[in-house]
Motif scaffolding. Structure first.
Motif, PDB file in Angstrom:
ATOM      1  N   LYS A  26      11.877   4.818  -5.103  1.00  0.00           N
ATOM      2  CA  LYS A  26      10.447   4.747  -4.833  1.00  0.00           C
ATOM      3  C   LYS A  26      10.189   4.733  -3.326  1.00  0.00           C
ATOM      4  O   LYS A  26       9.284   5.423  -2.816  1.00  0.00           O
ATOM      5  N   ASP A  27      10.970   3.949  -2.582  1.00  0.00           N
ATOM      6  CA  ASP A  27      10.780   3.870  -1.134  1.00  0.00           C
ATOM      7  C   ASP A  27      11.087   5.193  -0.440  1.00  0.00           C
ATOM      8  O   ASP A  27      10.483   5.534   0.582  1.00  0.00           O
ATOM      9  N   ARG A  28      12.026   5.967  -1.005  1.00  0.00           N
ATOM     10  CA  ARG A  28      12.467   7.187  -0.330  1.00  0.00           C
ATOM     11  C   ARG A  28      11.771   8.448  -0.826  1.00  0.00           C
ATOM     12  O   ARG A  28      11.427   9.342  -0.039  1.00  0.00           O
ATOM     13  N   GLU A  78      -0.116  -0.180  -5.851  1.00  0.00           N
ATOM     14  CA  GLU A  78       0.160   0.562  -4.632  1.00  0.00           C
ATOM     15  C   GLU A  78      -0.433   1.979  -4.660  1.00  0.00           C
ATOM     16  O   GLU A  78      -1.023   2.430  -3.679  1.00  0.00           O
ATOM     17  N   THR A 124      11.027  -6.375   1.036  1.00  0.00           N
ATOM     18  CA  THR A 124      10.675  -5.002   0.691  1.00  0.00           C
ATOM     19  C   THR A 124      10.718  -4.820  -0.821  1.00  0.00           C
ATOM     20  O   THR A 124      11.277  -5.653  -1.546  1.00  0.00           O
ATOM     21  N   THR A 125      10.152  -3.710  -1.288  1.00  0.00           N
ATOM     22  CA  THR A 125      10.192  -3.402  -2.713  1.00  0.00           C
ATOM     23  C   THR A 125      11.634  -3.278  -3.192  1.00  0.00           C
ATOM     24  O   THR A 125      11.992  -3.760  -4.268  1.00  0.00           O
ATOM     25  N   ALA A 126      12.489  -2.626  -2.375  1.00  0.00           N
ATOM     26  CA  ALA A 126      13.883  -2.445  -2.757  1.00  0.00           C
ATOM     27  C   ALA A 126      14.599  -3.784  -2.886  1.00  0.00           C
ATOM     28  O   ALA A 126      15.379  -4.008  -3.814  1.00  0.00           O
TER      29      ALA A 126
END
Length: 425
Positions: free
Chosen positions: A391-393, A269, A54-56
């Motif tokens: 960013k993910d959240r 993205e 994942t990105t994280a």
């Protein structure tokens, strides 16, 4: 009397020639040094896809370099003086190249994180020691120019990395992200040859007398010889101004590496670009940073007569405004132009290194730079982990707003630092 004057002129000319050789050989090597550090930022999307990550998680991998680099900088400014600056720096360059190539053959995310962390430590063996040596060759009245010149190469190194990775991905597309960790090491090692030949630790190595700077005395240098290894840290961390600039440096690290780490991924993205187009659209960011690294320290010398804080104030105000606007720009050309502006004004580390030289002088500049660079990369490490989760959240806007707010904090700290004087350095 005539012979003596001619001899002095010859020595002065020789001194200036070596000063330029030291500056240029260090700059040339550093021009390719980020090939072994910034390369990961440009292929994170590919790495995440191939490694089912994942990105994280990739943000955590990226942060491993920052953490190790940060604590490496904290001690390596002193270790370089102990083991010999040039020898110490050569080890750092070679080890970084080896670790990059080794990483390119890995598929386990944990192993990659460990190797990338080790790479961060070896990368930290170069910058503060290089600037420390440059301060032995260039007097305080020209420190802004010499520091700006060196940091310009550091900024252009980011552009070089972007172009190197693009070239490597096209040269061997079947290697995917792994290409970014292999071919870019070749020019880095080649540039090391000129560094080995021309870089001198001090004027004494070239048979010249040490730099005589009217603004600095040998009192501190003699005192350092009498005290233990940890004395410079005790001395510097007792200075409130040093502490304040550590916080300013940390914010500068968030701004610089927050943008460098995430903007290429943002274009890929958010705007649906290919990796190639995302990198190309992002290239104005490091180019703007390179311009700031060169110009800002010189402006503080000439326009502000050695006062560094006004440049930090201007940079903080422009960056805050730019960060609030950037997420709402949808046009690629306009976004790239704004990136250049942000690259220029968010990039204040060139000024910070000049301040480090002002505080530490010839005797302690490498240690002060190491401390400030430690703070820069502590900020970089925190953003790499934090921004990946944000960013993910919450999306991309949260990243840019937080950077903008932090530059307001920098503005307040800069006004505070203006009134401070160093007491013991």
């Amino acid at each position: 009397m005539m012979v003596s004057t001619q001899t002095d002129q010859q020595k002065s000319k020789k001194f200036k020639a070596y000063a330029w050789l030291v500056l240029l050989s260090f700059g040339l090597m550093y021009l390719f040094f980020y090939n072994g550090r910034q390369n990961i930022n440009l292929v994170m999307t590919q790495m995440a896809d191939e490694l089912n990550s994942t990105t994280a998680a990739l943000g955590v991998v990226s942060s491993s370099l920052f953490w190790c680099y940060a604590f490496g900088q904290l001690i390596n400014g002193r270790l370089g003086a102990f083991f010999g600056y040039k020898r110490f720096m050569i080890v750092g360059v070679v080890a970084s190249a080896v670790l990059n190539v080794t990483l390119s053959f890995q598929s386990n995310i944990t192993v990659i994180a460990i190797l990338w962390g080790l790479n961060g430590f070896f990368q930290s063996m170069v910058w503060s020691n290089g600037l420390g040596v440059i301060n032995k060759w260039w007097p305080s009245k020209k420190r802004g120019f010499a520091t700006g010149f060196a940091t310009f190469f550091s900024g252009m190194a980011q552009v070089t990395t972007y172009l190197s990775v693009l070239f490597c991905l096209q040269l061997n597309p079947e290697w995917g992200w792994r290409a970014a960790f292999r071919f870019p090491m070749i020019p880095l090692l080649l540039s090391l040859v000129a560094f080995i030949i021309f870089f001198k630790n001090a004027p004494e190595e070239a048979g010249l007398a040490p730099l005589q700077d009217d603004g600095e005395t040998a009192v501190l240098e003699n005192k350092l010889k009498e005290k233990g290894y940890l004395y410079p840290y005790k001395l510097l961390f007792s200075e409130p101004k040093v502490i304040v600039f550590c916080f300013i440096s940390a914010i500068a690290g968030v701004g610089r590496y927050g943008l460098l780490t995430w903007v290429p991924t943002y274009f890929i993205e958010q705007h649906g670009m290919s990796i190639k187009d995302g990198i190309f659209s992002s290239i104005l960011l490091p180019f703007g940073q390179a311009c700031a690294m060169f110009i800002f320290p010189i402006i503080t010398d000439r326009l502000f007569k050695g006062k560094r804080e006004p440049m930090l104030v201007l940079a903080a105000v422009v960056t805050f405004c730019g960060m609030l606007v950037f997420p709402f720009i949808q046009n690629q050309i306009a976004a790239s132009a704004m990136l250049f502006l942000l690259g220029v004004f968010a990039m204040v580390t060139g000024v910070i290194w000049t301040i480090a030289g002002d505080i530490g002088g010839k005797a302690l500049s490498s240690t002060v730079i190491g401390i400030f660079d430690w703070a820069v990369y502590m900020g970089a490490a925190v953003q790499a982990v934090l921004f990946g989760f944000l960013k993910d959240r919450f999306g991309w806007t949260a990243i840019f707003v937080i950077i903008g707010v932090l530059y307001v904090v920098m503005l307040v700290l800069t006004f505070l630092a203006r009134k401070m004087k160093t007491r013991n350095v």
